[in-house]
Design an enzyme around this catalytic site. Structure first.
Site, PDB file in Angstrom:
ATOM      1  N   ILE A 226       0.838  -1.201   0.000  1.00  0.00           N
ATOM      2  CA  ILE A 226       0.000   0.000   0.000  1.00  0.00           C
ATOM      3  C   ILE A 226       0.874   1.252   0.000  1.00  0.00           C
ATOM      4  CG2 ILE A 226      -1.943  -1.114   1.176  1.00  0.00           C
ATOM      5  CD1 ILE A 226      -0.974   0.604   3.694  1.00  0.00           C
ATOM      6  N   ASP A 227       2.123   1.107   0.464  1.00  0.00           N
ATOM      7  CA  ASP A 227       3.000   2.275   0.592  1.00  0.00           C
ATOM      8  C   ASP A 227       3.300   2.932  -0.756  1.00  0.00           C
ATOM      9  OD1 ASP A 227       2.995   1.408   3.160  1.00  0.00           O
ATOM     10  OD2 ASP A 227       5.113   0.881   3.259  1.00  0.00           O
TER      11      ASP A 227
HETATM   12  P1  FBP Z   1       4.523  -3.815   3.270  1.00  0.00           P
HETATM   13  O1  FBP Z   1       5.634  -2.928   2.848  1.00  0.00           O
HETATM   14  O2  FBP Z   1       4.957  -5.136   3.723  1.00  0.00           O
HETATM   15  O3  FBP Z   1       3.462  -3.903   2.211  1.00  0.00           O
HETATM   16  O4  FBP Z   1       3.789  -3.165   4.529  1.00  0.00           O
HETATM   17  C1  FBP Z   1       3.475  -1.831   4.527  1.00  0.00           C
HETATM   18  C2  FBP Z   1       2.937  -1.368   5.846  1.00  0.00           C
HETATM   19  O5  FBP Z   1       1.535  -1.356   5.831  1.00  0.00           O
HETATM   20  C3  FBP Z   1       3.499   0.003   6.195  1.00  0.00           C
HETATM   21  O6  FBP Z   1       2.732   1.032   5.655  1.00  0.00           O
HETATM   22  C4  FBP Z   1       3.526  -0.014   7.690  1.00  0.00           C
HETATM   23  O7  FBP Z   1       4.552   0.807   8.169  1.00  0.00           O
HETATM   24  C5  FBP Z   1       3.848  -1.447   8.001  1.00  0.00           C
HETATM   25  O8  FBP Z   1       3.356  -2.191   6.933  1.00  0.00           O
HETATM   26  C6  FBP Z   1       3.191  -1.932   9.258  1.00  0.00           C
HETATM   27  O9  FBP Z   1       3.742  -3.172   9.572  1.00  0.00           O
HETATM   28  P2  FBP Z   1       3.036  -4.258  10.480  1.00  0.00           P
HETATM   29  O10 FBP Z   1       1.932  -4.833   9.668  1.00  0.00           O
HETATM   30  O11 FBP Z   1       4.091  -5.249  10.725  1.00  0.00           O
HETATM   31  O12 FBP Z   1       2.545  -3.556  11.684  1.00  0.00           O
END
Ligand code: FBP
Length: 698
Positions: A226-227
């Protein structure tokens, strides 16, 4: 009581009650039924690949050294064919077993990647088998997989989340894990593995492709997050992958919620809503949210990376000194910029608004970045040397701080030890405790600092509140009083508005619609003093009620509501853009596998354009990799793409900054993006960022 209970039991059997309380609703039925459009090249019975020499990359020497088998991969165009020669037909349709895994955070559209892969694989050969690894890469290491059947796939079509097979963040990054992977692939007799993940997971995909090359196991990556930080361009800036999947949905979900806050706060005009949005490091989501909602203030971290404080430089020049603190944004300066917007809006009667803060903004604040890098290194080195992990050994903040203090002591005794010195320790001591805790939180399995666990918004807003209090004490932060209202109130009570106007306001003669109470009047006491001094009342007289009322209305309260938008948007059902994008990614994956590719990432070119121009491609992963510091040492990784401050989308947001702040009399300029839909005209075709960036002439 007994009878009531029996009645309820019968009532629950009523078909209408069952229908409205069941978990199948019309939206779900329609989503499952929806058939995404298919790119022209993928709508043929077969596909072939064609190397495209037009796209070139600047290849890191280290990538060539570590990934020799896949470093010469080229961009591959996918061409649709209906009647291929027999050998190609046989190769394309041979029976295959393919494993797929989700890696990292969920992103809307993942199920459609599986659906696309499943449909294409079954179309080529009904005997093809697709295995889904459970709980992310751990499923590969532990050989936990399920064969995906039509009914499993059908029940997840066009739905959000990664619920079908779940996900995880384990990294396949050691010889041992590679060996376990090899064993699982052998056990399931796999021909290919598909890794649906972000930059780190696609990095894993490249190493796996290299390692499994001789085993003839093909490895294909899919750009998920999503980033929005997987964006691929070649050396000449030609776009190959404009955005990762899931970005549009998450941004639209956040935008819808934030737009509702814009509506709410401009109705009850008493709150500033502080909205932190996910994005780990990059501010792509915040940028898209700004474009979707026109929130009053949106911070874009990347803008602050090379920030230069011109005013400080000017001052230093005059004093004939070099002011190093003028280079790079500081937390203090950032909070002042926010305060400036708040104070200016208040001056026109708007003591409310919406601020969007990207979760990764601290990455771009120089002073914080230095701490993150140092602490990453300290933690990584500790973990390397000890059997017990840093966080288990030092569970409490005071233990961690004590360890840092020991390091600072060591630096005083040993000049070659520079990672943590007394100055670092002193500066760290000045940081509020909750933020110290945040900076010392456990890194994720990739060694990344977990911004989502830090209360970024709290760090910034504490400073903002402190500074606003100072501005309030100095009489600068005031709520503007509408002139017509003031005149009306005073006239009603028989007082001369002009006389009191000159006593009360600093801009009474300026003809402004909003009047600002003089800086010197900051309390009822100071108000009385000024009124006496100007001869408006005598010492023993009370302040006229209407005058006191006006003063009280001008005294601001800074009331905030804090929100975090992340996990909710990540779990949203995909937008039509993401439904179509991901389904075509799945089809592309199969095309790459059926044509023998490995070490490639499936992608759709021209996402920024109309669907009719979308083109499926394979992008070589190895040439995109470069050396970056991870866990305190250099590692070969796929480059993360952050917001380009020279991009059209960024420039447009900057150009509207003043308008959207709306620090002038009149209405705000909020935009209502509306909720996510996947059919119907009101759903946008693609992210606004992409539309703008495709128009290159700004
Ligand atoms: P991905 O890069 O693995 O797609 O994850 C993105 C994200 O949603 C970030 O925006 C956020 O900082 C992180 O995951 C949160 O991580 P977690 O799910 O481990 O809390």
């Amino acid at each position: 009581m007994e009878k009531d209970f029996m009645d309820l039991e019968n009532f629950l059997k009523n078909p209408e009650v069952q229908s409205v309380t069941g978990n199948i609703n019309q939206e779900l039925i329609e989503r499952r039924k929806y058939v995404p459009s298919v790119c022209k090249a993928l709508s043929h019975k077969y596909t072939v690949l064609e190397d495209n020499p037009y796209f070139k990359f600047s290849i890191d020497k280290e990538a060539g050294k570590q990934l020799p088998y896949i470093i010469n991969n080229k961009v591959q165009n996918i061409i649709g064919v209906d009647s291929p020669d027999e050998s190609l037909r046989q190769k394309y349709c041979k029976q295959r077993n393919i494993g797929i895994v989700f890696s990292g955070g969920p992103a809307p559209g993942g199920h459609n990647v599986i659906a696309g892969l499943f449909d294409a694989a079954k179309k080529a050969n009904p005997e093809n088998k697709i295995y889904g690894f459970l709980l992310g890469p751990d499923g590969i290491l532990e050989n936990e997989a399920i064969e995906l059947t039509k009914s499993i796939v059908d029940s997840h079509r066009n739905l959000g989340g990664f619920t079908m097979i779940k996900t995880g963040r384990t990294k396949i990054d050691t010889k041992k894990k590679m060996a376990l992977t090899r064993a699982t692939c052998k056990n399931l007799n796999l021909d290919a593995i598909v890794i649906v993940g972000g930059d780190d997971s696609n990095t894993n995909a490249a190493f796996l492709a290299q390692e499994m090359f001789d085993d003839r196991l093909q490895v294909i990556g899919v750009p998920k997050t999503i980033d929005g930080d997987i964006q691929v361009k070649d050396i000449d800036g030609n776009v190959l992958c404009a955005i990762s999947f899931g970005f549009h949905t998450a941004a639209r979900a956040f935008a819808n919620e934030i737009s509702n806050l814009c509506t709410d706060c401009s109705s009850d005009v008493k709150y500033w809503h502080i909205c932190k949005v996910m994005g780990r490091v990059a501010s792509h989501l915040a940028l898209e949210v700004a474009l979707q909602t026109h929130a009053n203030i949106t911070l874009i971290g990347e803008e602050f990376a090379d920030y230069i404080d011109e005013k400080r430089i000017e001052k230093a020049k005059k004093a004939k000194i070099v002011d190093y603190s003028a280079y790079g944004m500081t937390l203090r300066h950032l909070s002042r910029l926010i305060c400036d917007g708040i104070v200016r809006r208040a001056a026109v009667g708007k003591n409310y608004g919406v601020i969007v803060i990207p979760e990764g903004i601290l990455e771009f604040i120089d002073e914080i970045q230095v701490f993150i890098i140092k602490l990453n290194t300290i933690i990584a080195e500790y973990n390397k040397k000890h059997d017990i992990d840093f966080h288990s050994d030092f569970p409490m903040l005071r233990d961690k701080l004590e360890y840092l203090r020991r390091l600072a002591r060591r630096s005083r005794e040993d000049s070659s030890f520079t990672i943590w010195n007394t100055r670092d320790d002193d500066l760290f001591d000045d940081i509020p405790e909750f933020f110290q805790k945040g900076l010392l939180t456990e890194r994720d399995s990739h060694g990344n600092f977990q911004f989502s666990l830090v209360e970024t918004d709290k760090v910034i807003m504490e400073l903002v509140t402190d500074y606003l209090n100072i501005l309030k004490e100095n009489g600068v932060y005031k709520i503007g009083i509408e002139r017509a209202y003031y005149i009306d109130i005073l006239n009603k009570e028989g007082f001369d508005p002009d006389f009191f106007g000159h006593v009360l306001f600093r801009n009474y003669d300026d003809n402004n619609r909003f009047l600002l109470v003089k800086e010197s009047i900051i309390s009822v006491k100071t108000l009385k003093k000024v009124l006496i001094k100007e001869g408006a009342i005598r010492e023993n007289e009370n302040i006229p009620a209407c005058v006191e009322k006006i003063f009280k209305k001008s005294a601001p309260k800074f009331k905030t509501q804090v929100h975090f938008y992340g996990y909710d948007g990540r779990g949203n059902d995909p937008t039509r853009f993401d439904c179509i994008y991901t389904y075509n990614l799945g089809l592309t994956v199969f095309s790459l596998i059926a044509n023998g590719s490995t070490g490639q990432m499936a992608a759709i070119k021209n996402l920024e354009m109309d669907f009719s121009r979308w083109e499926p491609v394979g992008i070589p992963i190895a040439p995109l990799m470069h050396l970056e510091e991870r866990k305190g040492k250099l590692a070969l990784v796929l480059e993360k793409s952050v917001v380009n401050v020279n991009s059209t989308a960024f420039k447009v947001v900057k150009a509207f900054e003043e308008k959207w702040l709306a620090a002038e009399p009149g209405e705000d300029h909020y935009r209502r993006p509306g909720p996510i839909r996947f059919t119907g005209k009101s759903e946008e075709d693609r992210p606004i960022t992409l539309v703008l960036n495709a128009l290159k002439d700004a």
